[in-house]
Enzyme design. Structure first.
Site, PDB file in Angstrom:
ATOM      1  CB  CYS A  14      -0.956  -0.006   1.188  1.00  0.00           C
ATOM      2  SG  CYS A  14      -0.145  -0.269   2.775  1.00  0.00           S
ATOM      3  CG  HIS A 119      -4.322   0.534   4.087  1.00  0.00           C
ATOM      4  ND1 HIS A 119      -3.893  -0.190   2.994  1.00  0.00           N
ATOM      5  CD2 HIS A 119      -5.261   1.414   3.625  1.00  0.00           C
ATOM      6  CE1 HIS A 119      -4.554   0.216   1.916  1.00  0.00           C
ATOM      7  NE2 HIS A 119      -5.380   1.194   2.267  1.00  0.00           N
ATOM      8  CG  ASN A 134      -7.948   3.108   0.474  1.00  0.00           C
ATOM      9  OD1 ASN A 134      -7.201   2.162   0.237  1.00  0.00           O
ATOM     10  ND2 ASN A 134      -8.453   3.322   1.675  1.00  0.00           N
TER      11      ASN A 134
END
Length: 251
Positions: A14, A119, A134
């Site tokens: 991520c 994250h 995202n």
């Protein structure tokens, strides 16, 4: 939205997805970030060695895993910061006392990097519109200027660390495309405050901190402006203004 660069989640990369979404291109790979992680680890080792390589503190440090990266693909905020420095970019905590972010209007910024439980993801302005990039999302999600502050308040209430990005972002095709052809939000793109209990809770918490002191003339003017704007009660922004007004009354 086809012109927007949006990396989907792959493994635990991520941080890579967050950076590339911010820069709007495949600028970094996991290998690139690993190099920065190794450099940071070495810098930390050298600093620890200054106390003596035979010391118990140094030996314990060598036994610990890296705090900058791991085998899953996670990278620390230090790695992200180092990677952004290559592009002349800087990140500052959203809650910092730095004058650039203190009492700032979020919609006047250019991008945010958010983190929770390892994250990372990016919220960025492209053209004249804000998008949630995202990597866990199927596609970029449009965020109105009005809803942006409430969304950040919700993230903060949920325990996210938020950083503001400063510096000149590299030019990207999506900027020009969306500036000329703004994305039209679908109907009910964003839930109203009255229908979103989590957002209401975040908003109340945020406003309770902001309005602890007695209202001054500026706040009174803001309330009057909000009350006046309630005469246009036909869209998302009207719902948000109502929620703001109710929260300020409660505060």
């Amino acid at each position: 939205m086809d012109s927007i660069f949006h990396e989907k989640q792959e493994g635990s990369l991520c941080a890579q997805h967050c950076l590339n979404s911010l820069l709007q291109g495949p600028y970094f790979t996991a290998v690139d970030l690993s190099v920065w992680g190794e450099k940071l680890d070495e810098e930390e080792r050298v600093r620890m060695a200054e106390s003596g390589e035979e010391s118990e503190e140094y030996r314990n440090f060598l036994k610990q895993p890296s705090g900058n990266m791991d085998d899953s693909g996670y990278f620390s905020i230090q790695v992200i910061s180092k990677a952004l420095q290559v592009w002349g970019l800087e990140i500052v905590p959203y809650t910092s006392a730095d004058e650039r972010v203190k009492d700032c209007d979020p919609s006047k910024m250019q991008a945010f990097i958010c983190n929770y439980q390892n994250h990372w993801f990016t919220i960025r302005k492209i053209g004249n519109q804000w998008f949630n990039l995202n990597s866990l999302l199927a596609r970029p999600v449009l965020i109105s200027d009005t809803y942006l502050a409430l969304f950040l308040a919700q993230l903060k209430n949920e325990g996210y660390s938020i950083f503001v990005v400063f510096g000149e972002l590299p030019p990207c095709t999506a900027d020009e495309v969306i500036r000329l052809n703004p994305v039209v939000p679908p109907i009910n793109n964003t839930p109203s405050c009255e229908e979103d209990p989590e957002l209401q809770a975040a908003l109340k918490l945020s406003l309770s901190q902001e309005f602890e002191e007695p209202a001054n003339s500026e706040e009174e003017e803001l309330q009057r402006a909000l009350m006046l704007s309630l005469s246009c009660d036909n869209d998302e922004e009207s719902n948000l203004r109502k929620a703001l007004l109710m929260s300020m009354d409660n505060a």
